[in-house]
Every structure is written in structure tokens, then in C-alpha cells.
Design a protein around this motif. Structure first.
Motif, PDB file in Angstrom:
ATOM      1  N   GLU A 219       0.968  -1.195   0.094  1.00 44.62           N
ATOM      2  CA  GLU A 219      -0.065   0.096  -0.165  1.00 44.62           C
ATOM      3  C   GLU A 219       0.781   1.226  -0.195  1.00 44.62           C
ATOM      4  OE1 GLU A 219      -2.217  -3.247   1.262  1.00 44.62           O
ATOM      5  OE2 GLU A 219      -0.323  -2.510   2.086  1.00 44.62           O
ATOM      6  N   GLU A 220       1.926   1.051   0.567  1.00 43.80           N
ATOM      7  CA  GLU A 220       2.832   2.339   0.789  1.00 43.80           C
ATOM      8  C   GLU A 220       3.548   2.587  -0.485  1.00 43.80           C
ATOM      9  OE1 GLU A 220       4.103   2.432   5.509  1.00 43.80           O
ATOM     10  OE2 GLU A 220       5.131   1.048   4.003  1.00 43.80           O
ATOM     11  N   ARG A 221       3.752   1.485  -1.222  1.00 38.68           N
ATOM     12  CA  ARG A 221       4.857   1.273  -2.346  1.00 38.68           C
ATOM     13  C   ARG A 221       4.017   1.708  -3.507  1.00 38.68           C
ATOM     14  NH1 ARG A 221       5.742  -4.453  -2.995  1.00 38.68           N
ATOM     15  NH2 ARG A 221       6.736  -4.219  -1.223  1.00 38.68           N
ATOM     16  N   ALA A 222       2.978   1.618  -3.799  1.00 40.13           N
ATOM     17  CA  ALA A 222       1.843   1.778  -5.170  1.00 40.13           C
ATOM     18  C   ALA A 222       1.812   3.108  -5.222  1.00 40.13           C
ATOM     19  CB  ALA A 222       0.451   1.397  -5.001  1.00 40.13           C
ATOM     20  N   PRO A 223       1.813   4.117  -4.580  1.00 38.25           N
ATOM     21  CA  PRO A 223       1.489   5.555  -4.822  1.00 38.25           C
ATOM     22  C   PRO A 223       2.902   5.996  -5.403  1.00 38.25           C
ATOM     23  CG  PRO A 223       1.120   5.578  -2.425  1.00 38.25           C
ATOM     24  CD  PRO A 223       1.180   4.073  -3.042  1.00 38.25           C
ATOM     25  N   VAL A 224       4.094   5.490  -4.786  1.00 37.10           N
ATOM     26  CA  VAL A 224       5.365   5.851  -5.320  1.00 37.10           C
ATOM     27  C   VAL A 224       5.530   5.409  -6.546  1.00 37.10           C
ATOM     28  CG1 VAL A 224       7.744   5.881  -4.705  1.00 37.10           C
ATOM     29  CG2 VAL A 224       6.220   5.888  -2.682  1.00 37.10           C
ATOM     30  N   LEU A 225       5.297   4.251  -6.803  1.00 38.43           N
ATOM     31  CA  LEU A 225       5.388   3.801  -8.209  1.00 38.43           C
ATOM     32  C   LEU A 225       4.632   4.322  -9.292  1.00 38.43           C
ATOM     33  CD1 LEU A 225       6.011  -0.137  -7.679  1.00 38.43           C
ATOM     34  CD2 LEU A 225       7.649   1.562  -8.388  1.00 38.43           C
ATOM     35  N   ALA A 226       3.326   4.817  -8.737  1.00 38.54           N
ATOM     36  CA  ALA A 226       2.515   5.230  -9.696  1.00 38.54           C
ATOM     37  C   ALA A 226       3.070   6.747 -10.261  1.00 38.54           C
ATOM     38  CB  ALA A 226       1.223   5.506  -9.033  1.00 38.54           C
ATOM     39  N   ALA A 227       3.353   7.313  -9.177  1.00 38.37           N
ATOM     40  CA  ALA A 227       4.173   8.925  -9.579  1.00 38.37           C
ATOM     41  C   ALA A 227       5.366   8.728 -10.309  1.00 38.37           C
ATOM     42  CB  ALA A 227       4.165   9.592  -8.218  1.00 38.37           C
ATOM     43  N   GLU A 228       6.068   7.701 -10.141  1.00 38.32           N
ATOM     44  CA  GLU A 228       7.357   7.435 -10.947  1.00 38.32           C
ATOM     45  C   GLU A 228       6.898   6.966 -12.271  1.00 38.32           C
ATOM     46  OE1 GLU A 228      11.107   7.882 -11.515  1.00 38.32           O
ATOM     47  OE2 GLU A 228       9.982   8.529  -9.951  1.00 38.32           O
ATOM     48  N   ARG A 229       5.890   6.203 -12.623  1.00 38.66           N
ATOM     49  CA  ARG A 229       5.317   5.636 -13.925  1.00 38.66           C
ATOM     50  C   ARG A 229       5.145   7.026 -14.597  1.00 38.66           C
ATOM     51  NH1 ARG A 229       2.394   2.137 -12.295  1.00 38.66           N
ATOM     52  NH2 ARG A 229       3.333   0.376 -13.188  1.00 38.66           N
ATOM     53  N   GLU A 230       4.248   8.074 -13.999  1.00 41.32           N
ATOM     54  CA  GLU A 230       3.766   9.257 -14.822  1.00 41.32           C
ATOM     55  C   GLU A 230       5.149  10.005 -15.205  1.00 41.32           C
ATOM     56  OE1 GLU A 230       1.032  13.118 -13.875  1.00 41.32           O
ATOM     57  OE2 GLU A 230       1.225  11.677 -12.216  1.00 41.32           O
ATOM     58  N   ALA A 231       6.090  10.245 -14.075  1.00 39.59           N
ATOM     59  CA  ALA A 231       7.093  10.976 -14.524  1.00 39.59           C
ATOM     60  C   ALA A 231       7.955  10.398 -15.436  1.00 39.59           C
ATOM     61  CB  ALA A 231       7.937  11.239 -13.218  1.00 39.59           C
ATOM     62  N   MET A 232       8.150   9.166 -15.565  1.00 38.83           N
ATOM     63  CA  MET A 232       8.790   8.440 -16.750  1.00 38.83           C
ATOM     64  C   MET A 232       8.361   8.332 -17.883  1.00 38.83           C
ATOM     65  SD  MET A 232      11.664   7.255 -15.447  1.00 38.83           S
ATOM     66  CE  MET A 232      12.327   5.829 -16.604  1.00 38.83           C
ATOM     67  N   ARG A 233       7.036   8.276 -18.077  1.00 42.12           N
ATOM     68  CA  ARG A 233       6.372   8.429 -19.204  1.00 42.12           C
ATOM     69  C   ARG A 233       6.257   9.976 -20.008  1.00 42.12           C
ATOM     70  NH1 ARG A 233       0.828   4.538 -17.997  1.00 42.12           N
ATOM     71  NH2 ARG A 233       1.897   2.615 -18.283  1.00 42.12           N
ATOM     72  N   ALA A 234       6.419  10.821 -18.980  1.00 39.64           N
ATOM     73  CA  ALA A 234       6.591  12.215 -19.341  1.00 39.64           C
ATOM     74  C   ALA A 234       8.073  12.186 -20.061  1.00 39.64           C
ATOM     75  CB  ALA A 234       6.246  13.190 -18.472  1.00 39.64           C
ATOM     76  N   GLU A 235       9.147  11.538 -19.549  1.00 39.30           N
ATOM     77  CA  GLU A 235      10.456  11.768 -19.808  1.00 39.30           C
ATOM     78  C   GLU A 235      10.758  11.067 -21.222  1.00 39.30           C
ATOM     79  OE1 GLU A 235      14.370  12.904 -19.947  1.00 39.30           O
ATOM     80  OE2 GLU A 235      12.729  13.486 -18.415  1.00 39.30           O
ATOM     81  N   PHE A 236       9.802   9.911 -21.227  1.00 32.03           N
ATOM     82  CA  PHE A 236       9.868   8.888 -22.275  1.00 32.03           C
ATOM     83  C   PHE A 236       8.608   8.361 -22.951  1.00 32.03           C
ATOM     84  CE2 PHE A 236      13.437   8.051 -19.327  1.00 32.03           C
ATOM     85  CZ  PHE A 236      14.579   8.103 -20.204  1.00 32.03           C
ATOM     86  N   PRO A 237       8.235   9.390 -23.863  1.00 32.04           N
ATOM     87  CA  PRO A 237       6.699   9.135 -24.380  1.00 32.04           C
ATOM     88  C   PRO A 237       6.741   8.078 -25.316  1.00 32.04           C
ATOM     89  CG  PRO A 237       7.712  11.132 -25.388  1.00 32.04           C
ATOM     90  CD  PRO A 237       8.613  10.609 -24.381  1.00 32.04           C
ATOM     91  N   ASP A 238       7.835   7.441 -25.937  1.00 35.31           N
ATOM     92  CA  ASP A 238       7.563   6.230 -26.585  1.00 35.31           C
ATOM     93  C   ASP A 238       7.664   4.960 -25.830  1.00 35.31           C
ATOM     94  OD1 ASP A 238      10.436   6.495 -25.889  1.00 35.31           O
ATOM     95  OD2 ASP A 238      11.251   6.089 -28.146  1.00 35.31           O
ATOM     96  N   GLY A 239       8.003   5.144 -24.633  1.00 37.89           N
ATOM     97  CA  GLY A 239       8.166   4.131 -23.595  1.00 37.89           C
ATOM     98  C   GLY A 239       9.284   3.250 -23.612  1.00 37.89           C
ATOM     99  N   VAL A 240      10.430   3.991 -24.262  1.00 38.68           N
ATOM    100  CA  VAL A 240      11.569   3.107 -24.520  1.00 38.68           C
ATOM    101  C   VAL A 240      12.572   3.856 -23.604  1.00 38.68           C
ATOM    102  CG1 VAL A 240      13.551   2.229 -26.059  1.00 38.68           C
ATOM    103  CG2 VAL A 240      11.073   1.986 -26.698  1.00 38.68           C
ATOM    104  N   VAL A 241      13.453   3.140 -22.727  1.00 32.58           N
ATOM    105  CA  VAL A 241      14.382   4.133 -21.975  1.00 32.58           C
ATOM    106  C   VAL A 241      15.886   3.453 -22.194  1.00 32.58           C
ATOM    107  CG1 VAL A 241      15.415   4.533 -19.550  1.00 32.58           C
ATOM    108  CG2 VAL A 241      12.653   4.105 -20.199  1.00 32.58           C
ATOM    109  N   VAL A 242      16.831   4.177 -22.516  1.00 31.48           N
ATOM    110  CA  VAL A 242      18.060   3.793 -22.390  1.00 31.48           C
ATOM    111  C   VAL A 242      18.942   4.253 -20.952  1.00 31.48           C
ATOM    112  CG1 VAL A 242      20.615   4.228 -23.456  1.00 31.48           C
ATOM    113  CG2 VAL A 242      18.554   4.177 -25.093  1.00 31.48           C
ATOM    114  N   GLU A 243      18.812   3.021 -20.422  1.00 32.69           N
ATOM    115  CA  GLU A 243      19.365   3.031 -19.055  1.00 32.69           C
ATOM    116  C   GLU A 243      20.605   3.153 -18.606  1.00 32.69           C
ATOM    117  OE1 GLU A 243      17.135   1.467 -14.885  1.00 32.69           O
ATOM    118  OE2 GLU A 243      17.279   0.266 -16.652  1.00 32.69           O
TER     119      GLU A 243
END
Length: 256
Positions: A219-243
């Protein structure tokens, strides 16, 4: 809560995210093992290797592929179960680096992939020296995100803001490996840069296996991951990351 208790709590959390760890964590480039052999002065082929804190076996399998006679050492029941499911032909022993369940002078190399910082060096270093044969070595490495890359720095900032008591970022290995030289080991170091191409969801799976998130409740982890998903999708709109990663390697050799 003391730092020691925080550390143990975080270490014990991995069993609950063993599947995410196996699916999400990065492997290691061939150049890491080339550097290990160069700094050690010996080939991995035929070497008796103890891979301590083996987790799900990501590093263990790569050591075996280089021809090492490798035995995994893992304290967590959840991680050990996942290891055996994915690597049924490789031997595994339950144990820790602070109390190695092996005879004196029985190993050529002891490896710690992402794991040496979970030990108490005042115990694990003498244990390694006891178990190693003359000319053997301890190899400890950390595969960390390249903090010079802007999106990595931004994510570090988000994690530090939302998890100030748990997330501290990568603080270097010196405080962990500074015990090697005073114990009489000959120390060599190398840093290697590499990268992988993955999806945003893969990055999030990896993130969920990190101790600062794994030690939270779902329950604590879910909102952190959801916020990070939103930030990552904004950064990488095609869904592909070079890490981008940096592998920080220390090899400490027991003098003949």
C-alpha cells in the motif's frame, strides 16, 4: 531506528520481491569479468568461486558461463527459492558473508555482486581471508545508475523527497571496501560504463525490487510507483528507456 536495524530490515525485504528482482534487475557486461580477471591476474575458468549474496543468481549464472566452478551463497529463503527455480543446475548454500559455511583455504575467489554492503566488514573480511587460498581474491562490485545523466539525477531527487528516511542514493564503495587494505589484501579498482535499452515498465519493475521500496508495504509502495510511472512516461513518451550504468569494481587479493 538505528542505521544497523534499517540495514537489516532492508536486507530482509528482498525475499518478498524476488520475482521483480529476477525480472527487473540489470545483468552485467562481459567487460566486468574481463576487468575482474585482469585485476586478479587469473582466469575465472576452473576457479572455485563463492558468489555471496547471490540473490536470484544473476551474477552467479554469468560467472558459471565464464567457466567458474561457482557455488551460490544466499541468506534469504525467498531469493534462494527463486534462484533454484531459475538455476536448478547450480549449487546453492544458505549462509552469509559474515559466517561463511566453508572450510579454510577452500575457495579461489569470493564475489559480492551488489551485496558486500549488507555484511559487517569487521566479520566478512576475516571470513573471506580464512576461506580463500593464497593468491585468492575478494571481488565486490556495484552496478549503479550513472548520476551524471539528467533524468537519473531527477529520479534520485524524487526518491529522496518521497522517501527521505530510506533513500540515500549511491554513496560510493570506499566506506565498505576500506577494510580490505588494512587486512593485508592488495586492492585494485576499476569503473566501467555501459547501458541497456528497456521499457518504462521494465525500469519500474527494477525500481520495485530496490530495498528502499521493497521494504515498504504494498500500500505504501503503490503511490510511489504510480508517480514514478507518470514521470517516466513524460520523460520517455515512446516508452523506451536507454538506461546508463557504472559498474564500480574492487578486487582485493590475498597475498601468497
Amino acid at each position: 531506528m538505528t542505521e544497523g536495524r534499517n540495514c537489516r530490515e532492508a536486507a530482509q525485504s528482498f525475499g518478498g520481491v524476488a520475482e521483480e528482482y529476477e525480472r527487473g534487475r540489470p545483468g552485467y557486461p562481459d567487460e566486468l569479468f574481463d576487468a575482474l580477471e585482469r585485476l586478479w591476474g587469473r582466469s575465472l575458468k576452473g576457479a572455485r568461486v563463492l558468489d555471496v549474496g547471490a540473490g536470484t543468481g544473476i551474477g552467479t549464472r554469468l560467472l558459471a558461463a565464464r567457466g567458474a566452478e561457482v557455488v551460490a551463497v544466499e541468506p534469504s529463503a525467498g531469493m534462494a527459492a527463486r534462484f533454484l527455480a531459475s538455476s536448478p543446475t547450480l549449487p546453492l548454500v544458505r549462509g552469509t558473508g559474515d559466517d561463511l559455511p566453508f572450510h579454510d583455504h577452500s575457495a579461489d575467489l569470493i564475489t559480492y555482486a551488489q551485496a558486500f554492503h549488507w555484511t559487517y566488514p569487521e566479520r566478512s573480511v576475516p571470513e573471506a581471508i580464512r576461506v580463500l587460498r593464497p593468491g585468492g581474491a575478494v571481488a565486490a562490485w556495484w552496478n549503479v545508475h550513472d548520476g551524471t545523466v539528467p533524468w537519473i539525477r531527477a529520479r534520485d531527487g524524487r526518491m529522496a523527497a518521497v522517501l527521505p528516511e530510506r533513500y540515500h542514493g549511491y554513496r560510493g564503495i570506499d566506506r565498505h571496501t576500506s577494510h580490505f587494505a588494512p587486512a593485508g589484501l592488495a586492492v585494485e579498482r576499476a569503473k566501467l560504463h555501459w547501458e541497456r535499452r528497456v521499457t518504462v515498465e521494465h525500469v519500474l519493475t527494477d525500481l520495485s525490487s530496490r530495498s528502499y521500496l521493497a521494504s515498504l508495504t504494498p500500500e505504501e509502495r503503490a503511490p510511489v510507483l504510480a508517480a514514478e510511472r507518470e514521470a517516466m512516461r513524460a520523460e520517455f513518451p515512446d516508452g523506451v528507456v536507454v538506461e546508463p550504468f557504472v559498474v564500480d569494481l574492487t578486487v582485493a587479493v590475498k597475498r601468497p
